[in-house]
Write a protein that holds these residues in place. Structure first.
Motif, PDB file in Angstrom:
ATOM      1  N   ALA A  27     -38.720  -2.580 -16.937  1.00 54.32           N
ATOM      2  CA  ALA A  27     -37.569  -1.723 -17.217  1.00 54.32           C
ATOM      3  C   ALA A  27     -36.293  -2.549 -17.406  1.00 54.32           C
ATOM      4  CB  ALA A  27     -37.377  -0.723 -16.084  1.00 54.32           C
ATOM      5  N   ILE A  28     -36.145  -3.606 -16.618  1.00 51.08           N
ATOM      6  CA  ILE A  28     -34.962  -4.469 -16.756  1.00 51.08           C
ATOM      7  C   ILE A  28     -34.958  -5.159 -18.121  1.00 51.08           C
ATOM      8  CG2 ILE A  28     -33.892  -6.583 -15.882  1.00 51.08           C
ATOM      9  CD1 ILE A  28     -34.813  -5.693 -13.073  1.00 51.08           C
ATOM     10  N   LEU A  29     -36.141  -5.546 -18.590  1.00 51.94           N
ATOM     11  CA  LEU A  29     -36.245  -6.249 -19.874  1.00 51.94           C
ATOM     12  C   LEU A  29     -36.233  -5.301 -21.068  1.00 51.94           C
ATOM     13  CD1 LEU A  29     -38.938  -8.913 -18.933  1.00 51.94           C
ATOM     14  CD2 LEU A  29     -36.521  -9.323 -19.408  1.00 51.94           C
ATOM     15  N   TYR A  30     -36.314  -3.994 -20.819  1.00 51.13           N
ATOM     16  CA  TYR A  30     -36.342  -3.029 -21.924  1.00 51.13           C
ATOM     17  C   TYR A  30     -35.089  -3.111 -22.808  1.00 51.13           C
ATOM     18  CZ  TYR A  30     -37.168   1.336 -24.428  1.00 51.13           C
ATOM     19  OH  TYR A  30     -37.373   2.261 -25.417  1.00 51.13           O
ATOM     20  N   PRO A  31     -33.872  -3.163 -22.240  1.00 48.60           N
ATOM     21  CA  PRO A  31     -32.685  -3.308 -23.105  1.00 48.60           C
ATOM     22  C   PRO A  31     -32.709  -4.596 -23.934  1.00 48.60           C
ATOM     23  CG  PRO A  31     -32.045  -2.627 -20.892  1.00 48.60           C
ATOM     24  CD  PRO A  31     -33.486  -2.998 -20.827  1.00 48.60           C
ATOM     25  N   VAL A  32     -33.269  -5.666 -23.359  1.00 49.82           N
ATOM     26  CA  VAL A  32     -33.395  -6.916 -24.112  1.00 49.82           C
ATOM     27  C   VAL A  32     -34.314  -6.702 -25.312  1.00 49.82           C
ATOM     28  CG1 VAL A  32     -34.117  -9.330 -24.002  1.00 49.82           C
ATOM     29  CG2 VAL A  32     -33.021  -8.262 -22.019  1.00 49.82           C
ATOM     30  N   GLY A  33     -35.435  -6.004 -25.074  1.00 50.58           N
ATOM     31  CA  GLY A  33     -36.352  -5.690 -26.164  1.00 50.58           C
ATOM     32  C   GLY A  33     -35.693  -4.843 -27.231  1.00 50.58           C
ATOM     33  N   TYR A  34     -34.832  -3.913 -26.812  1.00 50.33           N
ATOM     34  CA  TYR A  34     -34.146  -3.053 -27.780  1.00 50.33           C
ATOM     35  C   TYR A  34     -33.173  -3.862 -28.636  1.00 50.33           C
ATOM     36  CZ  TYR A  34     -31.569   0.850 -29.779  1.00 50.33           C
ATOM     37  OH  TYR A  34     -30.994   1.724 -30.666  1.00 50.33           O
ATOM     38  N   LEU A  35     -32.505  -4.848 -28.020  1.00 49.62           N
ATOM     39  CA  LEU A  35     -31.580  -5.684 -28.781  1.00 49.62           C
ATOM     40  C   LEU A  35     -32.326  -6.598 -29.761  1.00 49.62           C
ATOM     41  CD1 LEU A  35     -29.078  -6.710 -25.954  1.00 49.62           C
ATOM     42  CD2 LEU A  35     -28.682  -5.070 -27.803  1.00 49.62           C
ATOM     43  N   ILE A  36     -33.527  -7.012 -29.379  1.00 53.80           N
ATOM     44  CA  ILE A  36     -34.303  -7.912 -30.230  1.00 53.80           C
ATOM     45  C   ILE A  36     -34.995  -7.160 -31.360  1.00 53.80           C
ATOM     46  CG2 ILE A  36     -36.296  -9.494 -30.259  1.00 53.80           C
ATOM     47  CD1 ILE A  36     -35.639 -10.222 -27.383  1.00 53.80           C
ATOM     48  N   SER A  37     -35.352  -5.887 -31.137  1.00 53.54           N
ATOM     49  CA  SER A  37     -36.205  -5.153 -32.070  1.00 53.54           C
ATOM     50  C   SER A  37     -35.674  -5.107 -33.509  1.00 53.54           C
ATOM     51  CB  SER A  37     -36.465  -3.736 -31.545  1.00 53.54           C
ATOM     52  OG  SER A  37     -35.269  -3.007 -31.373  1.00 53.54           O
ATOM     53  N   PRO A  38     -34.354  -4.879 -33.767  1.00 52.69           N
ATOM     54  CA  PRO A  38     -33.906  -4.879 -35.180  1.00 52.69           C
ATOM     55  C   PRO A  38     -34.122  -6.224 -35.865  1.00 52.69           C
ATOM     56  CG  PRO A  38     -32.231  -3.924 -33.739  1.00 52.69           C
ATOM     57  CD  PRO A  38     -33.240  -4.563 -32.860  1.00 52.69           C
ATOM     58  N   HIS A  39     -33.889  -7.311 -35.128  1.00 52.91           N
ATOM     59  CA  HIS A  39     -34.075  -8.642 -35.701  1.00 52.91           C
ATOM     60  C   HIS A  39     -35.560  -8.911 -35.970  1.00 52.91           C
ATOM     61  CE1 HIS A  39     -29.870  -9.433 -34.738  1.00 52.91           C
ATOM     62  NE2 HIS A  39     -30.111  -9.039 -33.493  1.00 52.91           N
ATOM     63  N   LEU A  40     -36.413  -8.441 -35.070  1.00 50.79           N
ATOM     64  CA  LEU A  40     -37.851  -8.632 -35.277  1.00 50.79           C
ATOM     65  C   LEU A  40     -38.339  -7.854 -36.501  1.00 50.79           C
ATOM     66  CD1 LEU A  40     -40.516  -9.811 -34.309  1.00 50.79           C
ATOM     67  CD2 LEU A  40     -40.784  -7.831 -32.802  1.00 50.79           C
ATOM     68  N   ILE A  41     -37.823  -6.640 -36.681  1.00 51.65           N
ATOM     69  CA  ILE A  41     -38.188  -5.846 -37.863  1.00 51.65           C
ATOM     70  C   ILE A  41     -37.765  -6.570 -39.132  1.00 51.65           C
ATOM     71  CG2 ILE A  41     -37.728  -3.704 -39.108  1.00 51.65           C
ATOM     72  CD1 ILE A  41     -37.494  -2.315 -36.375  1.00 51.65           C
ATOM     73  N   ASN A  42     -36.556  -7.103 -39.136  1.00 50.70           N
ATOM     74  CA  ASN A  42     -36.075  -7.830 -40.313  1.00 50.70           C
ATOM     75  C   ASN A  42     -36.933  -9.067 -40.594  1.00 50.70           C
ATOM     76  OD1 ASN A  42     -33.970  -6.023 -40.738  1.00 50.70           O
ATOM     77  ND2 ASN A  42     -32.528  -7.190 -39.484  1.00 50.70           N
ATOM     78  N   LEU A  43     -37.301  -9.791 -39.536  1.00 54.50           N
ATOM     79  CA  LEU A  43     -38.141 -10.980 -39.712  1.00 54.50           C
ATOM     80  C   LEU A  43     -39.512 -10.611 -40.265  1.00 54.50           C
ATOM     81  CD1 LEU A  43     -37.312 -13.044 -36.490  1.00 54.50           C
ATOM     82  CD2 LEU A  43     -36.720 -13.622 -38.845  1.00 54.50           C
ATOM     83  N   LEU A  77     -42.855  -5.329 -22.493  1.00 57.84           N
ATOM     84  CA  LEU A  77     -44.154  -5.620 -21.878  1.00 57.84           C
ATOM     85  C   LEU A  77     -44.578  -7.063 -22.144  1.00 57.84           C
ATOM     86  CD1 LEU A  77     -46.034  -2.296 -22.693  1.00 57.84           C
ATOM     87  CD2 LEU A  77     -45.358  -3.104 -20.422  1.00 57.84           C
ATOM     88  N   ALA A  78     -44.330  -7.539 -23.374  1.00 56.73           N
ATOM     89  CA  ALA A  78     -44.687  -8.922 -23.705  1.00 56.73           C
ATOM     90  C   ALA A  78     -43.843  -9.914 -22.914  1.00 56.73           C
ATOM     91  CB  ALA A  78     -44.521  -9.154 -25.208  1.00 56.73           C
ATOM     92  N   LEU A  79     -42.529  -9.651 -22.810  1.00 61.53           N
ATOM     93  CA  LEU A  79     -41.652 -10.547 -22.067  1.00 61.53           C
ATOM     94  C   LEU A  79     -41.969 -10.538 -20.571  1.00 61.53           C
ATOM     95  CD1 LEU A  79     -38.255  -9.735 -23.839  1.00 61.53           C
ATOM     96  CD2 LEU A  79     -39.577 -11.843 -24.044  1.00 61.53           C
ATOM     97  N   ALA A  80     -42.379  -9.371 -20.062  1.00 69.18           N
ATOM     98  CA  ALA A  80     -42.658  -9.249 -18.633  1.00 69.18           C
ATOM     99  C   ALA A  80     -44.079  -9.680 -18.281  1.00 69.18           C
ATOM    100  CB  ALA A  80     -42.447  -7.791 -18.183  1.00 69.18           C
ATOM    101  N   TYR A  81     -44.879 -10.005 -19.289  1.00 67.19           N
ATOM    102  CA  TYR A  81     -46.289 -10.308 -19.031  1.00 67.19           C
ATOM    103  C   TYR A  81     -46.496 -11.439 -18.013  1.00 67.19           C
ATOM    104  CZ  TYR A  81     -51.089 -11.741 -19.699  1.00 67.19           C
ATOM    105  OH  TYR A  81     -52.397 -12.100 -19.475  1.00 67.19           O
ATOM    106  N   PRO A  82     -45.805 -12.593 -18.139  1.00 70.55           N
ATOM    107  CA  PRO A  82     -46.030 -13.652 -17.133  1.00 70.55           C
ATOM    108  C   PRO A  82     -45.759 -13.176 -15.706  1.00 70.55           C
ATOM    109  CG  PRO A  82     -44.826 -14.513 -19.014  1.00 70.55           C
ATOM    110  CD  PRO A  82     -44.861 -13.023 -19.182  1.00 70.55           C
TER     111      PRO A  82
END
Length: 243
Positions: A27-43, A77-82
């Motif tokens: 849950a803590i990393l969810y906002p980070v994922g949201y900030l990254i998601s537009p850039h990942l879509i563009n990539l 989920l990917a970032l929190a996996y480790p």
């Protein structure tokens, strides 16, 4: 309460706190994922889409927002996996013997590398190939208009399929390690296993021959790798029994 009931309650409490820590970090990393998601879509669009396919489109006012929310969860989920894998390891550690601890630790590492390797292979090779193949159908009279949600659903499903199918060595090793089947039996059943892999690849991929073959062939090679490793484990086990 007797000792067994107390032990069960302690285990359930430990499991509850393990799950709480996993959910909290995700849950803590969810906002980070949201900030990254537009850039990942563009990539992904820049990497996968040829000029003949053009750009992605969205067909509802809130489609992009909902897609980014879903993608943010996957990224979290990917970032929190480790961290989550470490919490699972700590929860199971007291119940394992020394040999089992080493085997389970290697299993987590090996399985994770295979899964993310499958995802990387799908992203780096399969998706661009698939989109180029799709772009080949375009003509001056027939132009593709691809939706954002449909593309990301396809990409997510393919990444999951490759990540799961790349677990073939793990399946072979576990089956041989626990005596479900021997390596000799697996060798004799190669034609049936290859047929099963082709069927699974046809089910898990879009209805085109290229992606089916590109999933089946690496999975088959990984199966052969698992067979070689299982043969070594089987040989070591037999030597220990003789000694």
């Amino acid at each position: 309460m007797n000792d067994s009931e107390n032990t069960l309650i302690d285990h359930l409490d430990a499991l509850r706190w393990t799950l709480i820590r996993c959910v909290a970090v995700t849950a803590i990393l969810y906002p980070v994922g949201y900030l990254i998601s537009p850039h990942l879509i563009n990539l992904l669009v820049q990497w996968c889409f040829p000029e003949s396919v053009g750009k992605l489109h969205y067909f509802a006012p809130m489609e992009v927002f909902w897609v980014q929310l879903k993608l943010a969860l996957l990224l979290a989920l990917a970032l929190a996996y480790p961290w989550n894998a470490l919490q699972l390891w700590r929860f199971l550690l007291p119940a394992l013997y020394d040999g089992e601890r080493r085997a389970f630790g290697w299993w987590i590492i090996f399985s994770s590398v295979l899964f993310f390797g499958g995802v990387a292979f799908c992203t780096g090779v399969i998706l661009p190939m698939l989109m180029n193949s799709s772009g080949g159908f375009a003509t001056p009279e027939l132009q593709p208009i691809l939706g954002l949600a449909n593309f990301l659903n396809l990409a997510g499903w393919l990444m999951l399929a490759f990540g799961v199918m790349f677990q073939a060595p793990i399946v072979v090793l576990l089956a041989v390690r626990f005596g479900v089947i021997s390596t000799e039996s697996l060798k004799k059943k190669r034609p049936y296993i290859m047929t099963a892999l082709l069927i699974l690849a046809a089910i898990l991929t879009p209805p085109d021959v290229i992606s089916q073959i590109m999933l089946a062939v690496p999975t088959w090679l990984l199966f052969e790798l698992g067979l070689l490793l299982a043969k070594r484990i089987e040989k070591q086990t037999q030597e220990e029994i003789i000694l």
